[in-house]
Design a protein around this motif. Sequence first.
Motif, mmCIF file in Angstrom:
data_model
loop_
_atom_site.group_PDB
_atom_site.id
_atom_site.type_symbol
_atom_site.label_atom_id
_atom_site.label_comp_id
_atom_site.label_asym_id
_atom_site.label_seq_id
_atom_site.Cartn_x
_atom_site.Cartn_y
_atom_site.Cartn_z
ATOM 1 N N ARG G 16 -3.879 19.919 -55.520
ATOM 2 C CA ARG G 16 -2.551 20.495 -55.761
ATOM 3 C C ARG G 16 -1.574 20.212 -54.623
ATOM 4 O O ARG G 16 -0.403 19.949 -54.838
ATOM 5 N N SER G 17 -2.087 20.259 -53.367
ATOM 6 C CA SER G 17 -1.193 20.160 -52.205
ATOM 7 C C SER G 17 -0.753 18.733 -51.911
ATOM 8 O O SER G 17 0.197 18.515 -51.182
ATOM 9 N N LYS G 18 -1.477 17.768 -52.439
ATOM 10 C CA LYS G 18 -1.196 16.342 -52.200
ATOM 11 C C LYS G 18 -1.334 15.959 -50.715
ATOM 12 O O LYS G 18 -0.840 14.911 -50.304
ATOM 13 N N LEU G 19 -1.979 16.787 -49.937
ATOM 14 C CA LEU G 19 -2.276 16.413 -48.547
ATOM 15 C C LEU G 19 -3.366 15.349 -48.542
ATOM 16 O O LEU G 19 -4.282 15.378 -49.365
ATOM 17 N N SER G 20 -3.297 14.419 -47.562
ATOM 18 C CA SER G 20 -4.382 13.457 -47.418
ATOM 19 C C SER G 20 -5.409 14.020 -46.429
ATOM 20 O O SER G 20 -5.116 14.955 -45.668
ATOM 21 N N TRP G 21 -6.611 13.432 -46.415
ATOM 22 C CA TRP G 21 -7.634 13.865 -45.461
ATOM 23 C C TRP G 21 -7.171 13.616 -44.032
ATOM 24 O O TRP G 21 -7.465 14.395 -43.129
ATOM 25 N N GLY G 22 -6.435 12.513 -43.860
ATOM 26 C CA GLY G 22 -5.922 12.207 -42.530
ATOM 27 C C GLY G 22 -4.977 13.302 -42.046
ATOM 28 O O GLY G 22 -5.033 13.738 -40.881
ATOM 29 N N GLU G 23 -4.107 13.762 -42.927
ATOM 30 C CA GLU G 23 -3.175 14.824 -42.539
ATOM 31 C C GLU G 23 -3.921 16.123 -42.237
ATOM 32 O O GLU G 23 -3.599 16.839 -41.280
ATOM 33 N N ILE G 24 -4.902 16.420 -43.072
ATOM 34 C CA ILE G 24 -5.689 17.638 -42.833
ATOM 35 C C ILE G 24 -6.394 17.538 -41.480
ATOM 36 O O ILE G 24 -6.419 18.496 -40.697
ATOM 37 N N ALA G 25 -6.945 16.364 -41.181
ATOM 38 C CA ALA G 25 -7.656 16.182 -39.912
ATOM 39 C C ALA G 25 -6.731 16.391 -38.720
ATOM 40 O O ALA G 25 -7.114 16.991 -37.712
ATOM 41 N N THR G 26 -5.517 15.890 -38.835
ATOM 42 C CA THR G 26 -4.559 16.070 -37.742
ATOM 43 C C THR G 26 -4.326 17.553 -37.483
ATOM 44 O O THR G 26 -4.296 18.004 -36.322
ATOM 45 N N LYS G 27 -4.212 18.320 -38.539
ATOM 46 C CA LYS G 27 -3.984 19.758 -38.372
ATOM 47 C C LYS G 27 -5.216 20.457 -37.792
ATOM 48 O O LYS G 27 -5.109 21.393 -36.993
ATOM 49 N N ILE G 28 -6.392 20.013 -38.237
ATOM 50 C CA ILE G 28 -7.629 20.619 -37.732
ATOM 51 C C ILE G 28 -7.884 20.179 -36.289
ATOM 52 O O ILE G 28 -8.512 20.894 -35.506
ATOM 53 N N GLY G 29 -7.383 18.984 -35.955
ATOM 54 C CA GLY G 29 -7.552 18.497 -34.587
ATOM 55 C C GLY G 29 -8.864 17.767 -34.351
ATOM 56 O O GLY G 29 -9.382 17.726 -33.231
ATOM 57 N N ARG G 30 -9.423 17.203 -35.391
ATOM 58 C CA ARG G 30 -10.641 16.403 -35.259
ATOM 59 C C ARG G 30 -10.440 15.102 -36.021
ATOM 60 O O ARG G 30 -9.422 14.910 -36.679
ATOM 61 N N SER G 31 -11.427 14.186 -35.926
ATOM 62 C CA SER G 31 -11.320 12.912 -36.631
ATOM 63 C C SER G 31 -11.302 13.150 -38.136
ATOM 64 O O SER G 31 -11.807 14.166 -38.621
ATOM 65 N N LYS G 32 -10.764 12.161 -38.893
ATOM 66 C CA LYS G 32 -10.741 12.316 -40.349
ATOM 67 C C LYS G 32 -12.152 12.302 -40.930
ATOM 68 O O LYS G 32 -12.410 12.914 -41.960
ATOM 69 N N GLU G 33 -13.076 11.590 -40.247
ATOM 70 C CA GLU G 33 -14.443 11.514 -40.765
ATOM 71 C C GLU G 33 -15.126 12.885 -40.675
ATOM 72 O O GLU G 33 -15.707 13.385 -41.629
ATOM 73 N N TRP G 34 -15.063 13.494 -39.483
ATOM 74 C CA TRP G 34 -15.719 14.794 -39.325
ATOM 75 C C TRP G 34 -15.042 15.849 -40.198
ATOM 76 O O TRP G 34 -15.705 16.655 -40.853
ATOM 77 N N THR G 35 -13.713 15.807 -40.230
ATOM 78 C CA THR G 35 -12.977 16.829 -40.975
ATOM 79 C C THR G 35 -13.301 16.774 -42.464
ATOM 80 O O THR G 35 -13.513 17.808 -43.110
ATOM 81 N N THR G 36 -13.342 15.569 -43.007
ATOM 82 C CA THR G 36 -13.645 15.446 -44.432
ATOM 83 C C THR G 36 -15.051 15.983 -44.721
ATOM 84 O O THR G 36 -15.258 16.732 -45.693
ATOM 85 N N ALA G 37 -16.032 15.602 -43.892
ATOM 86 C CA ALA G 37 -17.391 16.106 -44.085
ATOM 87 C C ALA G 37 -17.405 17.635 -44.025
ATOM 88 O O ALA G 37 -18.078 18.303 -44.824
ATOM 89 N N ALA G 38 -16.647 18.194 -43.092
ATOM 90 C CA ALA G 38 -16.621 19.655 -42.962
ATOM 91 C C ALA G 38 -16.007 20.300 -44.202
ATOM 92 O O ALA G 38 -16.539 21.284 -44.738
#
Lengths: 147, 147, 147, 147, 147, 147, 147, 147, 147, 147
Positions: G16-38
């Motif tokens: 729904r939010s149309k956020l990408s994993w990369g954008e989410i990772a930036t907000k979480i403050g970790r790599s996109k790989e770790w963030t997506t797995a989490a």
Amino acid sequence: MDRNDVTKKIIAAKVRSKLSWGEIATKIGRSKEWTTAAMLGQMTLDAKQAAVARELFDLTDEETAWLQIVPYKGSLPGAVPTDPLIYRWYEIVSVYGTTIKELIHEEFGDGIMSAIDFSMDIEREPNPNGDRVKVVLSGKFLPYKSY
Amino acid sequence: MDRNDVTKKIIAAKVRSKLSWGEIATKIGRSKEWTTAAMLGQMTLDAKQAAVARELFDLTDEETAWLQIVPYKGSLPGAVPTDPLIYRWYEIVSVYGTTIKELIHEEFGDGIMSAIDFSMDIEREPNPNGDRVKVVLSGKFLPYKSY
Amino acid sequence: MDRNDVTKKIIAAKVRSKLSWGEIATKIGRSKEWTTAAMLGQMTLDAKQAAVARELFDLTDEETAWLQIVPYKGSLPGAVPTDPLIYRWYEIVSVYGTTIKELIHEEFGDGIMSAIDFSMDIEREPNPNGDRVKVVLSGKFLPYKSY
Amino acid sequence: MDRNDVTKKIIAAKVRSKLSWGEIATKIGRSKEWTTAAMLGQMTLDAKQAAVARELFDLTDEETAWLQIVPYKGSLPGAVPTDPLIYRWYEIVSVYGTTIKELIHEEFGDGIMSAIDFSMDIEREPNPNGDRVKVVLSGKFLPYKSY
Amino acid sequence: MDRNDVTKKIIAAKVRSKLSWGEIATKIGRSKEWTTAAMLGQMTLDAKQAAVARELFDLTDEETAWLQIVPYKGSLPGAVPTDPLIYRWYEIVSVYGTTIKELIHEEFGDGIMSAIDFSMDIEREPNPNGDRVKVVLSGKFLPYKSY
Amino acid sequence: MDRNDVTKKIIAAKVRSKLSWGEIATKIGRSKEWTTAAMLGQMTLDAKQAAVARELFDLTDEETAWLQIVPYKGSLPGAVPTDPLIYRWYEIVSVYGTTIKELIHEEFGDGIMSAIDFSMDIEREPNPNGDRVKVVLSGKFLPYKSY
Amino acid sequence: MDRNDVTKKIIAAKVRSKLSWGEIATKIGRSKEWTTAAMLGQMTLDAKQAAVARELFDLTDEETAWLQIVPYKGSLPGAVPTDPLIYRWYEIVSVYGTTIKELIHEEFGDGIMSAIDFSMDIEREPNPNGDRVKVVLSGKFLPYKSY
Amino acid sequence: MDRNDVTKKIIAAKVRSKLSWGEIATKIGRSKEWTTAAMLGQMTLDAKQAAVARELFDLTDEETAWLQIVPYKGSLPGAVPTDPLIYRWYEIVSVYGTTIKELIHEEFGDGIMSAIDFSMDIEREPNPNGDRVKVVLSGKFLPYKSY
Amino acid sequence: MDRNDVTKKIIAAKVRSKLSWGEIATKIGRSKEWTTAAMLGQMTLDAKQAAVARELFDLTDEETAWLQIVPYKGSLPGAVPTDPLIYRWYEIVSVYGTTIKELIHEEFGDGIMSAIDFSMDIEREPNPNGDRVKVVLSGKFLPYKSY
Amino acid sequence: MDRNDVTKKIIAAKVRSKLSWGEIATKIGRSKEWTTAAMLGQMTLDAKQAAVARELFDLTDEETAWLQIVPYKGSLPGAVPTDPLIYRWYEIVSVYGTTIKELIHEEFGDGIMSAIDFSMDIEREPNPNGDRVKVVLSGKFLPYKSY
């Protein structure tokens, strides 16, 4: 909603109605073997047969439409059945499978006995040592050809 | 040496001898269905039958003794057969299994159709649209009882 | 609704009622072994037995009807049971299976011990080194015949 | 060489010798149930028992040593047995497993019936409707404890 | 409702309560190992332990009754665990299984290490190269006997 | 020739030699646990250890070379072991797996107990109610990190 | 409620939010790989990371707590993945698995490449014949030691 | 004779020759990754490469011909590998599979990373906390197209 | 909500609407083969195609978004399909798989026929002996290269 | 000796002879698709075809007889193929199976596409972006009928 939901509804309605499969088959106008398979979600009904089923089991428009859609077939959970009656049939395939293969090939050559152009008849065979179940299977022989 | 070795030897001897299963059955004095199952390692022969097999397939003393030992039954590799002819039978159990169960219970009540007190007859059914394989299965009904 | 739903309802009702299987069996008028199997969805009740179950577990008309329909049998999830008590029985089949086969064939010839014409009795066997579980299984021998 | 090779040699020697398992057990000095399991590679023999086996089956020094090594147990190929006699036992576990579990827990509480401190007795039970196989299993009850 | 539903409710309640397993075990009055297994649906509580659980996790009467019923055990989905921590234990069984078997048999003879009369203790082992998990398993040795 | 062939030869030589694993370990100069695993084909020997094994089991040059090659590990046939002793360990993983996971995570956070940087000690624990098998496992904790 | 429910909610919220994993990772403050797995339920978040996820995906208190609990890992249904992209990775393990094993052992000796002390980086590699996926895996080598 | 026989012969010859995969690759004239896969029976050699292998491993004419036939690929026994090193790779697919899928789709859209137009590079990454294995995978992205 | 839910909704809407796959494909503007696969949850739609689907099947905003997310592919329950029509295709792979492999390698060398850069065309082939199903598959050949 | 032995001998002879499948087919007088399947043990040869094969591959009398016996079909080890080329075909069945089912039923109604009355043609399709594999499958449609 999918075909499984319709099958479950039909089975529950049959339990409540106390109709036998033989009686249902008479109303549908087909053999009890084909009719039972159809009601258990393995065969496709035409519009007239579906209308009878609708009446018998109090189905909705959508449920009646599902009966006329070709189902994803296969009636058993798991590759090896656990139910003792059905397992005995699986055991026949396991113990006699190579025998059946040899004898059909001896009579007909390479090919198969069709499970599609196929009919089945199940009946009681009275016997003083205890009645027997007699099943007659008839399937068209389809030869492999070289090309 | 075990029964499988004897089965393999019999099959190889049959290929060389060009005998049909029907001819072997006549010599053994039993139906072609039972005889084939026995030669394929699923049934136990008595001394007289084993002596005929010995003659036909040029078996040793030890091999002849193995035919009279009850075998570990099951003729197929794997739970789901890969051979198209045998698979069609497995498909019949998969598609019609619950149908067969319903109809036998409707006629007989709770219980099974025996795969032990059981016989089978396979024959050609001539048909202008292509000949058919006709198989008659007969198994004693065994009821579950409450105790 | 299907038989599994009725089984779950009976188990939950039993937990609440604090009745033992032995007490339920007395009311049903059958052995505790057969009664427990029936309540767990493996056996078919007659009308009178179903009426007792209805009373005991507060079942509806439809649930009572399901108890009189032959169920799809098999009480375990998965081919190899994970529960330690049930696994020990599977282990007995794994470790002693060929032994049981040899000894029954030595006494009776080729055939099987029926799991249908079958009864079971489970009881406590007092023992100073720790009580033992004693289980007596009795099944009719069914011979393979040649035809 | 491993224990399986010794088992195969013993089975082949038994076929040739025409000894029954009962006769072998008498010579070994143990029950026919334990002796058969041991000869089929599931139990460990002591030096004296191994010496008898050596005599009976004409074993070498190395083969006799293997009989005194604890074997990797499990006598069946595959998780679900294909042999009809052994399958019937698997079916008993499948159909009655939860029943057995409930009744042992009702009598003893949480724990298991041991398959190690365990004995088995198989005998013929004469019956006018056809003789029955009677099997008595006895296993120590082992309780789970909280700690 | 069945035991799984109670387990899920307990886990969710624990997440909300922020209690550790160690704290829960202190209240239950048993080791943290046994208590955790019991709360995860693998062990049977007595009435007093169940009453404590009721208080801690706000359970209903029926849920409290379920904790006192012997559960169907086995805590993992699938035969081979996918979770990396649990898989490492499965790997230990895979890689060291035959080693464990050889060494127990060398010390004790034929038999098993009980998984029922069994206890486990898990603790942190400080180590300059990185702390270690130390697990002590203790199980009664149960010998096979010949009979 | 591969490592399995060497393992089989070592086991057969051990049976003939009547050496215990403890005696072999003393000669190899490592614990009996590691030594047994290595001899059963799960660990890699260095040149000196391989030379001792060569002596003990009368190995050829090529067989001695194989002992120094990293093997394809995994000592059990099948995903679920059939041997009762090894199965009890699999059952511990099945019943207590989620418990072990919870308690290690509670103490250490997210990560695993290593099965590589790992040691094991198996010994007899005398007990008046019957001796016990005591097993101590020690594995380094490896944390998952976020990156 | 369990972690799977939270994962499903996060995936639906992301759609729904149309956020990408990369954008989410930036907000979480970790790599996109770790963030997506989490976010897909394979890793454990700390309190601060969970608070960001709460904000992004509109989670409840309880859902936020679940993110900080170590999950039962394993993201795929079935042992062999059916999705073509994921299957290609499984195929790499199937075809190159023994190659990877040989080359790591040749360089490092007996041991493993850790999947815990591990990181991954996925990026686009421009190429005139069609862009390529470049994946860098880095895992600590953990040696087996003899003890 | 088939390709597996040639693979076994090459592995045994390599053990005797004490050549490393790197040295073999230099002689073949390809990367150590491709060369190892080829020698382990997963890739097809051209005539010149096969001639080098022939020299190195003392192959016959027929064995050299087999190296130039496309093999039936797949280097692992069983669907889930038991070897700890190879299992860690399977675990990466299990734990990170959906992550890899999400990130490749986010960058490239629907399609796959080829396992055919693919190369791999394995090397040691020095690290004060213990050296690491660094693996670079590069596969062409292949998009699904609508038609 | 996930893609499966959208697929189920589309199938149910199609049953009610009586639209054929061919008609739906015309509206989507792609072949009937690709369109059916996309509607059954195997392909990713672009914004314009999704808007048409939204209109046809009365989808919500969220459902329309799901159609544009790359799905987890694989349309069949179980590794071996039970439906007779789909099984026939699995049988073709089983019986002719090695033949297809040999002939593609003979023509193209080592590599694969892509299932990604792939199209399919299914049509009726009139035939006096009964009409035939004609299926044309076209996939790009992708060679393995040495590097 | 069985058919597999003959297949292995033919494959080895073909490797030595450097004949292509196309050349063999020309000599047998059938299509390269049928001929390859037959040589790989999936089809039955008539006496004349077997005589050609005998000549080509230097077969004995017994081996030539085996080619004329209907084989146990199924050319792949395992239910899910590991070879990348053959897996792509399995993936087509997995991803497109329900699509194929829907489109055949839409055109023909309930029934199957025969895998027996079936032919296949594999050829190179030149293409500037890389040549393609074009496969044409033709199978008779067999309708289910009600009876």
